[in-house]
Design an enzyme around this catalytic site. Structure first.
Site, PDB file in Angstrom:
ATOM      1  N   ARG A   9      -3.506  25.109  21.705  1.00  0.00           N
ATOM      2  CA  ARG A   9      -2.707  25.003  20.484  1.00  0.00           C
ATOM      3  C   ARG A   9      -1.421  24.189  20.665  1.00  0.00           C
ATOM      4  O   ARG A   9      -0.310  24.706  20.556  1.00  0.00           O
ATOM      5  CB  ARG A   9      -2.426  26.391  19.911  1.00  0.00           C
ATOM      6  N   ARG A  55      -1.874  42.399  13.651  1.00  0.00           N
ATOM      7  CA  ARG A  55      -1.192  41.145  13.307  1.00  0.00           C
ATOM      8  C   ARG A  55      -1.650  40.606  11.957  1.00  0.00           C
ATOM      9  O   ARG A  55      -0.925  39.852  11.312  1.00  0.00           O
ATOM     10  CB  ARG A  55      -1.469  40.070  14.382  1.00  0.00           C
ATOM     11  N   ASP A  82     -11.690  31.090  11.504  1.00  0.00           N
ATOM     12  CA  ASP A  82     -11.264  32.495  11.518  1.00  0.00           C
ATOM     13  C   ASP A  82     -12.393  33.460  11.158  1.00  0.00           C
ATOM     14  O   ASP A  82     -12.313  34.643  11.440  1.00  0.00           O
ATOM     15  CB  ASP A  82     -10.099  32.690  10.543  1.00  0.00           C
ATOM     16  N   LYS A  97      -1.769  36.476   5.073  1.00  0.00           N
ATOM     17  CA  LYS A  97      -0.926  36.355   6.272  1.00  0.00           C
ATOM     18  C   LYS A  97      -0.466  34.915   6.451  1.00  0.00           C
ATOM     19  O   LYS A  97       0.728  34.642   6.608  1.00  0.00           O
ATOM     20  CB  LYS A  97      -1.714  36.794   7.520  1.00  0.00           C
ATOM     21  N   ASN A  98      -1.411  33.991   6.447  1.00  0.00           N
ATOM     22  CA  ASN A  98      -1.051  32.622   6.813  1.00  0.00           C
ATOM     23  C   ASN A  98      -0.201  31.938   5.746  1.00  0.00           C
ATOM     24  O   ASN A  98       0.669  31.131   6.073  1.00  0.00           O
ATOM     25  CB  ASN A  98      -2.321  31.822   7.142  1.00  0.00           C
TER      26      ASN A  98
HETATM   27  N1  EPU Z   1      -3.628  20.749  16.799  1.00  0.00           N
HETATM   28  C1  EPU Z   1      -3.182  19.795  17.699  1.00  0.00           C
HETATM   29  N2  EPU Z   1      -1.870  19.435  17.640  1.00  0.00           N
HETATM   30  C2  EPU Z   1      -1.009  19.973  16.736  1.00  0.00           C
HETATM   31  C3  EPU Z   1      -1.481  20.929  15.817  1.00  0.00           C
HETATM   32  C4  EPU Z   1      -2.805  21.311  15.873  1.00  0.00           C
HETATM   33  O1  EPU Z   1      -3.940  19.304  18.521  1.00  0.00           O
HETATM   34  O2  EPU Z   1       0.170  19.602  16.741  1.00  0.00           O
HETATM   35  C5  EPU Z   1      -5.037  21.170  16.862  1.00  0.00           C
HETATM   36  C6  EPU Z   1      -5.171  22.638  17.278  1.00  0.00           C
HETATM   37  O3  EPU Z   1      -5.090  22.794  18.674  1.00  0.00           O
HETATM   38  C7  EPU Z   1      -6.519  22.991  16.723  1.00  0.00           C
HETATM   39  C8  EPU Z   1      -6.571  22.152  15.447  1.00  0.00           C
HETATM   40  O4  EPU Z   1      -5.599  21.126  15.584  1.00  0.00           O
HETATM   41  O5  EPU Z   1      -7.521  22.558  17.598  1.00  0.00           O
HETATM   42  C9  EPU Z   1      -6.299  22.936  14.178  1.00  0.00           C
HETATM   43  O6  EPU Z   1      -5.102  23.640  14.301  1.00  0.00           O
HETATM   44  P1  EPU Z   1      -4.198  23.948  13.043  1.00  0.00           P
HETATM   45  O7  EPU Z   1      -2.879  23.310  13.261  1.00  0.00           O
HETATM   46  O8  EPU Z   1      -4.943  23.639  11.779  1.00  0.00           O
HETATM   47  O9  EPU Z   1      -4.037  25.502  13.159  1.00  0.00           O
HETATM   48  P2  EPU Z   1      -2.730  26.335  12.957  1.00  0.00           P
HETATM   49  O10 EPU Z   1      -1.979  25.822  11.793  1.00  0.00           O
HETATM   50  O11 EPU Z   1      -2.017  26.484  14.227  1.00  0.00           O
HETATM   51  C10 EPU Z   1      -3.714  28.009  11.252  1.00  0.00           C
HETATM   52  C11 EPU Z   1      -3.893  29.481  11.177  1.00  0.00           C
HETATM   53  C12 EPU Z   1      -4.982  29.916  12.114  1.00  0.00           C
HETATM   54  C13 EPU Z   1      -6.259  29.187  11.732  1.00  0.00           C
HETATM   55  C14 EPU Z   1      -6.025  27.668  11.755  1.00  0.00           C
HETATM   56  C15 EPU Z   1      -7.215  26.860  11.310  1.00  0.00           C
HETATM   57  C16 EPU Z   1      -1.667  30.286  10.699  1.00  0.00           C
HETATM   58  C17 EPU Z   1      -0.533  31.103  11.125  1.00  0.00           C
HETATM   59  N3  EPU Z   1      -2.658  30.168  11.547  1.00  0.00           N
HETATM   60  O12 EPU Z   1      -3.333  27.744  12.590  1.00  0.00           O
HETATM   61  O13 EPU Z   1      -5.146  31.302  11.887  1.00  0.00           O
HETATM   62  O14 EPU Z   1      -7.269  29.517  12.652  1.00  0.00           O
HETATM   63  O15 EPU Z   1      -4.910  27.345  10.892  1.00  0.00           O
HETATM   64  O16 EPU Z   1      -7.510  27.128   9.992  1.00  0.00           O
HETATM   65  O17 EPU Z   1      -1.681  29.782   9.588  1.00  0.00           O
HETATM   66  C18 EPU Z   1      -5.769  33.484  12.382  1.00  0.00           C
HETATM   67  O18 EPU Z   1      -5.375  33.801  11.252  1.00  0.00           O
HETATM   68  O19 EPU Z   1      -6.440  34.265  13.115  1.00  0.00           O
HETATM   69  C19 EPU Z   1      -5.452  32.155  12.899  1.00  0.00           C
HETATM   70  C20 EPU Z   1      -5.502  31.831  14.189  1.00  0.00           C
END
Ligand code: EPU
Length: 427
Positions: free
Chosen positions: A121, A396, A304, A22-23
């Site tokens: 987020r 999802r 996750d 998915k991701n």
């Molecule tokens: N963060 C910030 N500012 C930003 C971006 C991130 O503070 O601009 C913080 C977030 O709030 C969080 C941390 O950094 O506390 C990590 O967030 P990250 O950006 O790594 O997560 P993401 O890219 O939004 C992806 C996956 C998530 C998974 C996380 C961590 C996708 C679509 N989503 O999210 O997947 O939990 O990486 O590995 O790729 C899931 O599949 O259930 C899911 C939520």
């Protein structure tokens, strides 16, 4: 309203393959906007997040169609339209089209993405990174209005190795003039998958999978054909099912190194784990031992997998401590598991679990995707019937979840309006 109805107490045994990631798919489905050539993606999962992302791409004039399970995409005509909020707010990766739109057409207007039930987020790393590449971005009435007549390379440092911000910046920088270096980059396999996809289109990227990624901008990207790798998080969820009493589950077609943290913790809890070149097998007959887990960016223990593993630890002998360091409120599974007889409580960033010998089936509600997966595992382990509401969260990220579990010998049905219907009717 649909619910998943599970009759618990049956061991799960057998081998299965999971669908594409998915991701990785969601990140790649933003990066497709960078190319003017035709693209073919194989092994894209048929899940609602992917379908929603494709609807979003259509609003920018991208053409796509499915043919024999593969996705054919043409992004040669790209319009910087403003998409409706309904397509952006609920899906975080919608925001990752901002950079590619700037790189291709120099401007973009995008509603701000929403928070969700696992935490706030924010997108500040994305915004700071794009600004360093030369974009001007303002927030006007809940919409980001961005322009960038020309993007240029920059040194970018993230305070935290964000998977999404790394993917967004890395993809955008492929068309920026000069060299971009991302420091403290995320090392997730999905970042590597995206880098491989971009490289197949002609991008120049070094270091993906390490904490420093260097991108040398090119003038344009071509089309390509690419296969999405297997979903390591779906795989991990089914491997956890191997810890149900008397169970023996093998997931094949995966890279065992992506399961390293999970496999290690399962071993610590007493499970029998073996692996080969492209498979992992988990067997268990007895009661797991309580353990400590701390979620970390990859290669640490994935956030996750925290909720699904917590569900299994409710039945462990002794106490477990699960520390969630990535998201401030990824605890929606706790009160629902307690309804099934678990003894869990949240203290600050930690979930404290006192193991119980049995769970009882109950009506429960998924609060988010992985909380839903946790409830499915708990339902399979529990005595009696469990019904799970808010199945849309599970849809999802898990393709064919009922078929997969039934194939392993579990009893799970999707029930709508009081009657069961087969999963094939969902397509
Ligand atoms: N963060 C910030 N500012 C930003 C971006 C991130 O503070 O601009 C913080 C977030 O709030 C969080 C941390 O950094 O506390 C990590 O967030 P990250 O950006 O790594 O997560 P993401 O890219 O939004 C992806 C996956 C998530 C998974 C996380 C961590 C996708 C679509 N989503 O999210 O997947 O939990 O990486 O590995 O790729 C899931 O599949 O259930 C899911 C939520």
């Amino acid at each position: 309203m649909e619910v998943l109805k599970i009759e618990g107490g049956r061991p799960l045994r057998g081998t299965l393959e999971v669908s594409g990631s998915k991701n990785a798919s969601l990140a790649i489905l933003s990066a497709v906007m960078l190319s003017e050539g035709p693209m073919v993606l194989h092994n894209v999962p048929d899940i609602t997040d992917v379908r929603n992302k494709l609807d979003l791409l259509a609003t920018f004039g991208l053409q796509w169609n499915w043919h024999e399970g593969s996705l054919y995409i043409d992004a040669s005509t790209l319009r910087p339209e403003e998409p409706p909020e309904s397509l952006v707010r609920p899906i975080r990766t919608s925001f990752y089209v901002l950079g590619p739109l700037l790189a291709r057409v120099g401007r973009a207007v995008l509603p701000a993405p929403g928070g969700c039930r696992i935490g706030a987020r924010p997108v500040d790393y994305h915004l700071k990174g794009l600004a360093l590449l030369g974009a001007s971005i303002g927030l006007e009435g809940g919409r980001y209005v961005a322009t960038a007549p020309r993007l240029h390379g920059a040194e970018v440092y993230f305070d935290f190795p964000s998977a999404g911000a790394t993917q967004h910046l890395m993809a955008t920088a492929t068309l920026a003039e000069g060299i971009t270096v991302i420091h403290n980059a995320a090392m997730e396999p999905e970042v590597v998958a995206l880098a491989r996809f971009l490289t197949a289109m002609g991008a120049r990227i070094e270091g993906a999978g390490t904490s420093t990624i260097t991108i040398t901008g090119v003038a344009r990207l071509n089309g390509c054909e690419f296969r999405i790798p297997a979903d390591r998080l779906q795989a991990g969820t089914y491997l956890l099912a191997g810890c149900l009493p008397g169970s023996d589950v093998t997931v094949s077609g995966i890279l065992p190194e992506h399961q390293l943290a999970l496999v290690n913790k399962l071993g610590e809890a007493g499970a029998d784990v073996t692996e080969g070149a492209d498979w992992v097998r988990v067997r268990y007959n007895g009661r797991m031992r309580g353990i400590r887990i701390k979620t970390m960016p990859y290669p640490g223990f994935a956030t996750d997998m925290q909720q699904p593993l917590s569900a299994m630890l409710t039945l462990a002998q002794g106490a477990s401590v699960v520390e969630e360091t990535i998201y401030e409120s990824r605890t929606g599974h706790v009160q629902e598991l307690n309804r099934m007889g678990a003894q869990m409580r949240v203290e600050g960033r930690a979930i404290l679990i006192a193991g119980v010998p049995r769970l009882q089936g109950a009506p429960v509600e998924a609060s988010d995707l992985r909380a839903g997966a946790a409830l499915v595992l708990a339902g399979l382990a529990a005595d009696g019937i469990t019904t799970i509401k808010n199945v849309h969260f599970i849809d999802r990220g898990y393709e064919n979840i009922e078929e997969n579990i039934c194939r392993l010998g579990g009893s799970i049905q999707r029930v709508a309006n009081g009657g069961a219907r087969s999963a094939s009717q969902r397509r």
